[in-house]
Design a protein around this motif. Structure first.
Motif, PDB file in Angstrom:
ATOM      1  N   ILE A 177      -6.874 -51.303  -4.818  1.00 34.68           N
ATOM      2  CA  ILE A 177      -7.866 -50.515  -3.718  1.00 34.68           C
ATOM      3  C   ILE A 177      -7.453 -49.171  -4.033  1.00 34.68           C
ATOM      4  CG2 ILE A 177      -7.415 -50.272  -1.960  1.00 34.68           C
ATOM      5  CD1 ILE A 177      -5.985 -52.708  -0.488  1.00 34.68           C
ATOM      6  N   TRP A 178      -6.626 -48.240  -4.653  1.00 36.71           N
ATOM      7  CA  TRP A 178      -6.609 -47.129  -4.539  1.00 36.71           C
ATOM      8  C   TRP A 178      -7.557 -46.613  -6.368  1.00 36.71           C
ATOM      9  CZ3 TRP A 178      -0.818 -47.513  -6.570  1.00 36.71           C
ATOM     10  CH2 TRP A 178      -0.607 -47.483  -7.959  1.00 36.71           C
ATOM     11  N   VAL A 179      -7.223 -47.727  -6.938  1.00 36.51           N
ATOM     12  CA  VAL A 179      -8.686 -47.106  -7.796  1.00 36.51           C
ATOM     13  C   VAL A 179      -9.884 -47.074  -7.901  1.00 36.51           C
ATOM     14  CG1 VAL A 179      -9.222 -47.960 -10.308  1.00 36.51           C
ATOM     15  CG2 VAL A 179      -6.817 -47.410  -9.844  1.00 36.51           C
ATOM     16  N   SER A 233      -5.140 -42.761  -3.337  1.00 36.58           N
ATOM     17  CA  SER A 233      -6.473 -43.277  -3.671  1.00 36.58           C
ATOM     18  C   SER A 233      -7.031 -41.272  -3.105  1.00 36.58           C
ATOM     19  CB  SER A 233      -7.732 -43.390  -2.138  1.00 36.58           C
ATOM     20  OG  SER A 233      -7.259 -44.609  -2.532  1.00 36.58           O
ATOM     21  N   ALA A 234      -6.418 -39.840  -2.872  1.00 28.54           N
ATOM     22  CA  ALA A 234      -6.202 -39.117  -2.825  1.00 28.54           C
ATOM     23  C   ALA A 234      -6.289 -38.577  -3.713  1.00 28.54           C
ATOM     24  CB  ALA A 234      -5.401 -38.826  -1.055  1.00 28.54           C
ATOM     25  N   GLN A 235      -4.515 -38.929  -4.332  1.00 31.82           N
ATOM     26  CA  GLN A 235      -4.363 -38.124  -5.475  1.00 31.82           C
ATOM     27  C   GLN A 235      -5.959 -38.048  -6.582  1.00 31.82           C
ATOM     28  OE1 GLN A 235      -0.966 -39.504  -7.660  1.00 31.82           O
ATOM     29  NE2 GLN A 235       0.436 -38.675  -5.853  1.00 31.82           N
ATOM     30  N   TYR A 236      -6.033 -39.532  -6.753  1.00 28.21           N
ATOM     31  CA  TYR A 236      -7.384 -40.058  -7.816  1.00 28.21           C
ATOM     32  C   TYR A 236      -8.606 -39.628  -7.667  1.00 28.21           C
ATOM     33  CZ  TYR A 236      -3.435 -43.113 -10.020  1.00 28.21           C
ATOM     34  OH  TYR A 236      -2.837 -43.522 -11.052  1.00 28.21           O
ATOM     35  N   ALA A 237      -8.563 -39.510  -6.107  1.00 24.95           N
ATOM     36  CA  ALA A 237     -10.104 -38.963  -6.035  1.00 24.95           C
ATOM     37  C   ALA A 237     -10.269 -37.488  -6.179  1.00 24.95           C
ATOM     38  CB  ALA A 237     -10.374 -39.022  -3.978  1.00 24.95           C
ATOM     39  N   ARG A 238      -9.389 -36.812  -6.068  1.00 30.38           N
ATOM     40  CA  ARG A 238      -8.894 -34.267  -6.469  1.00 30.38           C
ATOM     41  C   ARG A 238      -8.660 -34.783  -7.890  1.00 30.38           C
ATOM     42  NH1 ARG A 238      -7.594 -32.167  -2.168  1.00 30.38           N
ATOM     43  NH2 ARG A 238      -7.134 -30.687  -2.784  1.00 30.38           N
ATOM     44  N   GLY A 281     -15.449 -40.327 -20.395  1.00 31.47           N
ATOM     45  CA  GLY A 281     -14.989 -39.103 -20.461  1.00 31.47           C
ATOM     46  C   GLY A 281     -13.609 -38.897 -19.349  1.00 31.47           C
ATOM     47  N   ALA A 282     -14.690 -39.074 -18.457  1.00 29.69           N
ATOM     48  CA  ALA A 282     -13.544 -38.615 -17.421  1.00 29.69           C
ATOM     49  C   ALA A 282     -11.738 -39.433 -17.217  1.00 29.69           C
ATOM     50  CB  ALA A 282     -13.978 -38.078 -15.907  1.00 29.69           C
ATOM     51  N   LEU A 283     -12.130 -41.110 -17.388  1.00 30.90           N
ATOM     52  CA  LEU A 283     -11.258 -41.341 -17.272  1.00 30.90           C
ATOM     53  C   LEU A 283     -10.310 -41.670 -17.530  1.00 30.90           C
ATOM     54  CD1 LEU A 283     -13.002 -44.747 -16.305  1.00 30.90           C
ATOM     55  CD2 LEU A 283     -12.174 -43.835 -14.835  1.00 30.90           C
ATOM     56  N   THR A 284     -10.294 -41.416 -19.870  1.00 29.31           N
ATOM     57  CA  THR A 284      -8.658 -40.794 -19.911  1.00 29.31           C
ATOM     58  C   THR A 284      -7.809 -40.459 -19.537  1.00 29.31           C
ATOM     59  OG1 THR A 284     -10.585 -40.413 -21.664  1.00 29.31           O
ATOM     60  CG2 THR A 284      -8.749 -41.206 -22.630  1.00 29.31           C
ATOM     61  N   PRO A 285      -7.913 -39.127 -18.799  1.00 29.15           N
ATOM     62  CA  PRO A 285      -6.815 -38.701 -18.115  1.00 29.15           C
ATOM     63  C   PRO A 285      -6.496 -39.746 -16.954  1.00 29.15           C
ATOM     64  CG  PRO A 285      -8.257 -37.080 -17.657  1.00 29.15           C
ATOM     65  CD  PRO A 285      -8.661 -38.407 -18.368  1.00 29.15           C
ATOM     66  N   ILE A 286      -7.193 -40.348 -16.087  1.00 30.39           N
ATOM     67  CA  ILE A 286      -6.514 -40.793 -15.248  1.00 30.39           C
ATOM     68  C   ILE A 286      -6.210 -42.143 -15.404  1.00 30.39           C
ATOM     69  CG2 ILE A 286      -7.491 -41.696 -13.720  1.00 30.39           C
ATOM     70  CD1 ILE A 286      -9.989 -40.299 -13.108  1.00 30.39           C
ATOM     71  N   LEU A 287      -6.478 -43.016 -16.607  1.00 33.02           N
ATOM     72  CA  LEU A 287      -5.393 -43.556 -16.840  1.00 33.02           C
ATOM     73  C   LEU A 287      -4.522 -43.517 -17.573  1.00 33.02           C
ATOM     74  CD1 LEU A 287      -6.611 -46.872 -18.379  1.00 33.02           C
ATOM     75  CD2 LEU A 287      -6.721 -45.963 -20.484  1.00 33.02           C
ATOM     76  N   THR A 288      -4.196 -42.497 -17.448  1.00 33.27           N
ATOM     77  CA  THR A 288      -2.934 -42.253 -18.559  1.00 33.27           C
ATOM     78  C   THR A 288      -1.998 -42.129 -16.992  1.00 33.27           C
ATOM     79  OG1 THR A 288      -4.051 -40.731 -19.717  1.00 33.27           O
ATOM     80  CG2 THR A 288      -1.131 -40.252 -20.180  1.00 33.27           C
ATOM     81  N   ILE A 289      -2.123 -41.463 -16.349  1.00 32.24           N
ATOM     82  CA  ILE A 289      -1.519 -41.236 -14.414  1.00 32.24           C
ATOM     83  C   ILE A 289      -1.215 -42.990 -14.002  1.00 32.24           C
ATOM     84  CG2 ILE A 289      -1.271 -40.228 -12.230  1.00 32.24           C
ATOM     85  CD1 ILE A 289      -1.981 -38.334 -14.585  1.00 32.24           C
ATOM     86  N   PHE A 290      -2.440 -43.339 -14.228  1.00 27.70           N
ATOM     87  CA  PHE A 290      -2.603 -45.371 -13.622  1.00 27.70           C
ATOM     88  C   PHE A 290      -1.735 -45.531 -14.211  1.00 27.70           C
ATOM     89  CE2 PHE A 290      -3.668 -49.403 -13.551  1.00 27.70           C
ATOM     90  CZ  PHE A 290      -3.826 -49.051 -12.330  1.00 27.70           C
ATOM     91  N   MET A 347       6.629 -50.006 -20.419  1.00 27.85           N
ATOM     92  CA  MET A 347       5.924 -51.006 -20.701  1.00 27.85           C
ATOM     93  C   MET A 347       4.725 -50.720 -20.177  1.00 27.85           C
ATOM     94  SD  MET A 347       6.642 -53.814 -21.904  1.00 27.85           S
ATOM     95  CE  MET A 347       8.291 -53.021 -23.328  1.00 27.85           C
ATOM     96  N   ALA A 348       4.532 -50.402 -18.841  1.00 23.91           N
ATOM     97  CA  ALA A 348       3.316 -49.549 -18.713  1.00 23.91           C
ATOM     98  C   ALA A 348       2.399 -47.955 -19.780  1.00 23.91           C
ATOM     99  CB  ALA A 348       3.770 -48.931 -17.270  1.00 23.91           C
TER     100      ALA A 348
END
Lengths: 354, 348, 336
Positions: C130-132, C216-221, C257-266, C318-319
């Motif tokens: 949901i949040w992603v 979601s809030a974090q990921y939206a920002r 291009g923007a997804l890479t850092p999000i992937l790390t945090i995710f 593992m993550a």
């Protein structure tokens, strides 16, 4: 011949005569600090098979001009007025979707830094294919075949292998070649090159300039080359437009601009450059001061605070904006100095010191 | 090696003392690969440079990207430690000395960088930036730091009243002046300038070039200029070293180099420079090099230029040409130099 | 590429080893260092009421008098291949991974954990989905309409989302949706997905939404900031100059291009949550790893805490391994 149109035309009354016909283009950006007049009344024409060089320093509006022609300021905050005719079709008032379909197809652009201008995550081939398939209904396989042909045409060795490489695996020169291959993939009739060689080494720059020249002959396209380097335009351009603070300072054939430049700003640019082909001068002759802020363009002639000859105009240069005046066979200058004054200064003061 | 010449062809200049002496300078950056990060090779950024810089002169290092000129600059200022060879500054061998011992010498060797913005701390005022060297070196200034800094600002053509402004309030050219003012704060003997004007607009470039020349006359500075623009280099230099893939291929007085370039690479470089004159479009004889500069990880053997040289013969692939005096004050590393009949001189 | 994978795997193994050493030290070495004796450790296993003799025997039997590295080796052996325990009531088999026995229930920890992992997994996976989806979409739209009403509203709500604690939003949601409207299940009714997917989702939907709201809030920002940056990149301008439709430009060039850092945090967020979403589990009375750990802490039941700690560490390692490998898939420059 590309030539500048009469500045005193009435919008919508004249039919475009050249392949690219830009009339009284104005691009203004409202910002918190005020209105930035990046381009403020620019008129020029380019025909197929010809090259126009637009020369200016940073902030002169040269890149903004090219992005406006490409319709890349659409949807942003920019206020664009005037007319841009491409092959008879007006672009400023056209729908963004209509202009998008022309981009890449009828007009294409190459940029300064080929590394940052290509997506790092996709292969060179993918990026060329993407450009090609938007405008051509072909299979992926056929498109890759086309991409390989294009890479071969711009002189990339082993194109069938390199097509699967990523941009970071290419050298700077090769990347710019790939960028050119991408721009030319749909056989555009207008090619805009924005500082295409600034990021490259001098021997590679020479190769790329040769390539652009050869490809232009082959494709018979109209080319606009935007640069700060008078040397680069001297290599390629048929006509030269010197921009200062969003306006045209001087316009003419390349021969006229280099042999009998008329505007003090053009003199300044020539005097600022150390020349490898002349006797070494003891001192360079820089233009004093810095380019003006586009929010607060000096009144009268925008160049007046930096102009050595400002005082010779009897105060007109600080109060009245000089019109672009024809001084013979299409050579136009926006300067209050009289023709005699300019000829004399060029002959006596400037030319001997270059 | 620069040897004292006996028959100068150009205007003879009084030679200053040797301020900086470089002998067989080498810098290799190891490349590590694989699971265990073993060293599998090296970027041979700088591979055996020998030259002197004399008091009061300007020596320029020119070449294309990857030729090692910037690495050389960092070695000369001891921002990098050489892999081999030595750098002697003012009688001190600085090649391997510790940071602590280098510190007092840093007053005498300063560096100017290409990007005038990223090399200035955006959160510090101009006064603080230019005054920082006094603080770092704990130097007492006669008239107080503020006054001295303002004098420096004036010296480089900035308004001393802008002492409290921040870098973003200045244009590119002015920022480069700030950088120069900081460099001059401690009255260095040697300034290594890495592409000092290449990020600036044409009209501003000329201002900064003139400023650098004025400062040299006024303060008796010695410059090592690192640049890719051959026209600018010709304007500012007394001597020029042309580099290719980590080696000097030609080292000569400015006049000799530009009038009678002898190494094919130098000839090609010069013919590639675009000239602001349409007449030359048809008249100029062009030499177009094919391809790009090879990778310094695996440079071609023997003469490194042979893969792109139109004069290359078998010997160029097997025997490395030494850098020797082919004419007075004109060293070339080539088996088949150009313009040989144009100069008076003999091999060897 | 293969050396890259091998190196990452190797790094993950080393990391797990280091984590095990640290965990072991915290639970066995630190108490000794701050003055506890071998006997005081043993006391926890046999209870305070035990006689001095029992304590002494247990101390010996559990090996608390051995040198610390022997103790670690025995413990690690238990985790890796299983071991035998003897509390005096006969030898008990503790198969791998043996994380010890609870002081309180005398039950092995690992089967307990196995029971709870599905709960935590359901919670984390559902919420993550949901949040992603939600966070990234809102972030992209916000970036594209920077300064619009939507952007400002989304950013205000997300500020609230970041600042409000789970036990607040969770309780508000519970009282409103479950108790007042009766739309969703009240807490504590976990049904495994294999048993009845509909009931599973019915029980989990509120915890998912609550947890996802925070993230979601974090990921939206994060997405918004990333998109604002990439949409200004030269390559996005090139994509437009090619004549690509704006949607393609945004998704294929900008977002990629923007997804890479999000992937790390995710990856790290998910790994962290798999180790137990303490507040959410507690608020909705879900018997997950987080609640198990809290119960252990309250009861001073060390093996439970240690078990959860190790499991959580395992998930995080593992993550991050998966993230590293995905990185190479996403960004060709990483492959070497």
């Amino acid at each position: 011949m590309t030539e500048i149109a009469e500045h005193s035309y009435r919008p919508g009354t004249e039919k475009p005569t050249s392949f690219l016909d830009v009339r009284d283009l104005r691009v203004h950006f409202p910002t918190d600090d005020g209105l930035v007049k990046s381009v403020d009344g620019l008129t020029f024409r380019v025909d197929r098979g010809k090259t126009l060089g637009i020369v200016g320093e940073s902030g002169s509006g040269k890149s903004v001009t090219s992005l406006s022609v490409m319709g890349l300021h659409h949807g942003g905050s920019a206020k664009i007025t005037g007319e841009i005719f491409l092959d008879g079709e007006e672009l400023v008032g056209a729908s963004p979707e209509g202009v998008r379909l022309l981009r890449g197809q009828k007009m294409a652009m190459i940029f300064q830094d080929p590394l940052s201008s290509m997506h790092p995550y996709y292969t060179i081939g993918y990026q060329i294919v993407e450009a090609y398939r938007i405008h051509n209904d072909v299979s992926k396989k056929a498109a890759y075949q086309h991409a390989i042909e294009m890479l071969d045409r711009v002189g990339i060795p082993q194109p069938d292998k390199r097509v699967h490489d990523y941009p970071h695996q290419f050298s700077g020169g090769m990347r710019q070649r790939a960028m050119i291959a991408m721009a030319l993939s749909c056989d555009p009739e207008l090619l805009i090159a924005d500082e295409p060689t600034t990021a490259l080494d001098v021997t590679v720059q020479a190769q790329i300039l040769d390539l652009i020249r050869d490809l232009q002959k082959e494709f018979n396209s109209a080319v606009i080359i935007i640069t700060h380097d008078l040397g680069v335009v001297a290599e390629l351009a048929d006509d030269i437009l010197v921009m200062y603070a969003g306006r045209c300072a001087e316009y003419g054939s390349a021969d006229d601009i280099f042999r009998e430049p008329q505007h003090p700003y053009t003199w300044g640019l020539l005097g600022s450059m150390p020349r490898i082909d002349r006797e070494r001068s003891e001192r360079l002759l820089p233009i004093k001061g810095t380019p003006p802020s586009l929010i607060n363009v000096p009144s009268g002639c925008a160049f007046n605070p930096r102009c050595t000859y400002c005082d010779l105009t009897g105060g007109r240069s600080t109060s009245e904006r000089p019109e672009l005046i024809d001084v013979g066979h299409g050579h136009r200058v926006a300067c209050h100095l009289t023709r005699d004054q300019r000829d004399q200064i060029w002959r006596d003061d400037i030319q001997p010191k270059l | 090696m620069t040897t004292a010449d006996t028959t100068p062809t150009a205007a003879p200049q009084p030679l200053g003392e040797v301020l900086l002496s470089v002998q067989g300078l080498v810098k290799h950056f190891p490349i590590r690969r694989g699971v265990l990060q073993r060293k599998v090779g090296a970027v041979q950024a700088v591979d055996g440079l020998t030259f002197d810089v004399r008091q009061g002169e300007t020596l320029s290092l020119v070449g294309e990207s990857g030729c090692g000129k910037s690495t050389t600059g960092r070695l000369l200022t001891r921002l990098l430690e050489p892999t081999g060879g030595s750098v002697t500054f003012d009688g001190h061998d600085i090649s391997h000395i510790s940071n602590g011992k280098m510190r007092p010498l840093r007053r005498d060797v300063q560096m100017i960088f290409q990007d005038p913005y990223s090399s200035l701390n955006p959160r510090h005022t101009v006064g603080r930036i230019v005054g920082a060297p006094f603080k770092l070196q704990k130097v007492e200034t006669e008239a107080g730091t503020k006054k001295t800094v303002q004098d420096l600002l004036e010296l480089v053509g900035l308004n001393p009243e802008h002492y409290n402004r921040y870098p973003h309030e200045f244009s590119g050219g002015q920022r480069q002046r700030i950088g120069i003012a900081r460099t001059l704060a401690l009255r260095p003997k040697l300034i290594v300038a890495d592409e000092p004007v290449s990020a600036l607009d044409v009209s501003i470039q000329a201002q900064v070039v003139n400023l650098l020349e004025d400062l040299q006359d006024e303060l008796g500075l010695t410059y090592v200029m690192i640049a890719h623009d051959l026209s600018v280099v010709r304007h500012v230099s007394d001597r020029v070293a042309v580099m290719y893939l980590g080696k000097i291929v030609e080292l000569a007085d400015r006049h000799n180099l530009y009038e009678t370039p002898m190494h094919p690479y130098t000839v090609a470089l010069m013919s590639a420079v675009p000239i602001p004159d349409t007449k030359r479009r048809t008249e100029r004889e062009r030499i177009r090099l094919q391809g790009d500069v090879p990778s310094p990880i695996n440079p071609p053997p023997a003469c490194r230029f042979h893969t792109r040289c139109w004069k290359a013969q078998e010997i160029c692939k097997t025997t490395e040409p030494p850098l020797v005096d082919l004419a007075p004050r004109h060293q070339v590393a080539c088996h088949f130099p150009e313009n040989q009949d144009a100069v008076v001189g003999s091999r060897g | 590429m293969i050396t890259y994978i091998i190196r990452r795997l190797f790094a993950a193994v080393v990391l797990l080893f280091v984590v095990s050493v640290i965990t072991f030290s915290i639970f066995y070495l630190v108490p000794r260092l701050i003055g506890g004796s071998a006997e005081s450790l043993a006391t926890r296993y046999v209870g305070r009421a035990a006689t001095a003799e029992t304590v002494k025997v247990t101390t010996e039997r559990l090996g608390f008098n051995d040198p610390i590295y022997v103790q670690y080796a025995n413990w690690a052996k238990g985790v890796a291949i299983g071991t035998e325990y003897d509390y005096g009531a006969g030898v008990e088999q503790c198969p791998a991974p043996c994380l010890g026995y609870s002081f309180i229930t005398r039950q092995p920890v690992w089967p307990d954990l196995l029971d709870r992992i599905p709960v935590t997994l359901s919670l984390a996976a559902g919420a993550a989905l949901i949040w992603v989806t939600f966070g990234v979409s809102v972030g992209v739209l916000s970036a594209l309409r920077r300064g619009s009403v939507f952007d400002r509203a989304a950013m205000s709500v997300s500020l609230a989302g970041v600042s409000l604690p789970i036990f607040f939003t969770g309780l508000v949601c519970l009282s409103f949706f479950s108790y007042k409207l009766g739309w969703t299940a009240p807490g504590g009714q976990f049904v495994p997905v294999s048993e009845n997917p509909a009931k599973w989702a019915y029980a989990m939907v509120l915890p998912w939404i609550t947890l996802a709201f925070l993230f979601s809030a974090q990921y939206a920002r994060l997405t918004r900031a990333g998109m604002l940056e990439t949409m200004n990149e030269d390559y996005v301008r090139t994509a437009r100059a090619k004549g690509l439709p704006e949607k393609t430009v945004v998704v294929r060039h900008g977002l990629r291009g923007a997804l890479t850092p999000i992937l790390t945090i995710f990856g790290l967020d998910l790994g962290l949550l798999l180790g137990g979403a303490v507040l959410t589990e507690k608020t909705f009375s879900l018997n997950g790893l987080g609640k198990y750990a809290v119960d252990g802490i309250i009861a001073n039941d060390l093996p439970k805490i240690m078990g959860v700690t190790l499991t959580a560490a395992f998930f995080i390692v593992m993550a991050s391994l998966v993230v590293d490998l995905l990185y190479a898939v996403v960004d060709p420059r990483v492959r070497k």
